[in-house]
Design an enzyme around this catalytic site. Sequence first.
Site, mmCIF file in Angstrom:
data_model
loop_
_atom_site.group_PDB
_atom_site.id
_atom_site.type_symbol
_atom_site.label_atom_id
_atom_site.label_comp_id
_atom_site.label_asym_id
_atom_site.label_seq_id
_atom_site.Cartn_x
_atom_site.Cartn_y
_atom_site.Cartn_z
ATOM 1 N N ASP A 1 0.316 7.030 -3.291
ATOM 2 C CA ASP A 1 -0.764 6.756 -4.238
ATOM 3 C C ASP A 1 -1.029 7.914 -5.193
ATOM 4 O O ASP A 1 -1.193 7.715 -6.399
ATOM 5 C CB ASP A 1 -2.063 6.432 -3.476
ATOM 6 N N HIS B 1 0.839 -1.180 0.000
ATOM 7 C CA HIS B 1 0.000 0.000 0.000
ATOM 8 C C HIS B 1 0.882 1.241 0.000
ATOM 9 O O HIS B 1 2.107 1.171 0.108
ATOM 10 C CB HIS B 1 -0.944 0.007 1.208
#
Length: 373
Positions: free
Chosen positions: A155, A125
Amino acid sequence: MKVLDSVRVLEIGGLGPGPFCAMHLADLGADVISVVREAKGKTPTGPLLNRGKRSVFADLKTEEGRQLVLALVAEADALIEGMRPGVMERLGLGPDECLRVNPRLVYGRMTGWGQSGPLAPRAGHDTNYAAVSGALWGCGPVDARPVSPFAVLGDIGGGALYLMTGLLSGIVQTRATGRGTVVDAAIVDGSAHMLNLMLSARQNGVVADTRGQSVHDSAPFYDTYVCADGEHITIGALEPQFYSLLLDTLGLVAHPDFGGAQWDKAAWPVRRARLAALFLTQPRAHWQALLEPTDACFGAVLSPLEAAQHPHMRARGVYSEHQGVLQAAPAPRFDGAAYAPADACLPGAHTQAIMQGLEQAGAQAVWRQRRAP
């Protein structure tokens, strides 16, 4: 008319950076069709990332779903997928298959670790990718654990925005050459690339190789301070004229702790302690009223809810309540104006309309073929 009105994007629905990139493209006018699988229960993000898109249900593990995607690929300028390496190939929807259908396609692949390398097949992640790329290392003082804002550093910063750069660059190339391309957008690549400004500062000694020894995490004139009400403010007075103005505004010009050179590192701990004690004497609003109207390089630390009410952000219309959801307006601006946020669609909301459109297009193609001499 918006700047990307001539662009059509097919998004293979996923999580995080891929949907954000597709939303960003839709914000700027691209026609984005998101292919999603029907799912029950909550997802980590709400429908905000669907704003400006059209959405269709399809199960990519079925031949019907695969053929639907290929039919949409035939009319697309770009495709976004965020699967682990090899998954799209196993579904029969990898770059080779899609470029065979549409040789002009820009095939965008969004992953954390990239399409190659020892970690490519591993899960991860945002925080993992930012950590391994080196980007997380400097996010916090030396006596605290590194923490990055939710999804922003990896991200979005290292992932979605680099994917968007790759897609638009590929579209420019395709429109010049007629040839499509495959974009490998890895969050570790983008997060590392963002460090080049810091690495440039490292050459000048501004950034050290040890935490707590750099300007951003040790200089008293570039730091975050707590106020009397427990809220925080930031100071970024790097340049000498801004530093002098800061001291003058705070009444510290004649203070003995600040008598030496600005860049005397031996004096920094004492000066930081003095500033910390001073800022603790008044609430955040006091320091805003005193320093915000000056060039002392000041900023109050605001939550998104507070930022939406700040006079500067309100004047620029950055935040708004749209469809009952607090959200930021599309960026950047063109010709001095920001685009208004579009409505967010529910997953699969356009399935019937898109299927009918494909059927009509297919019938028209057959009719044209029969009419041809």
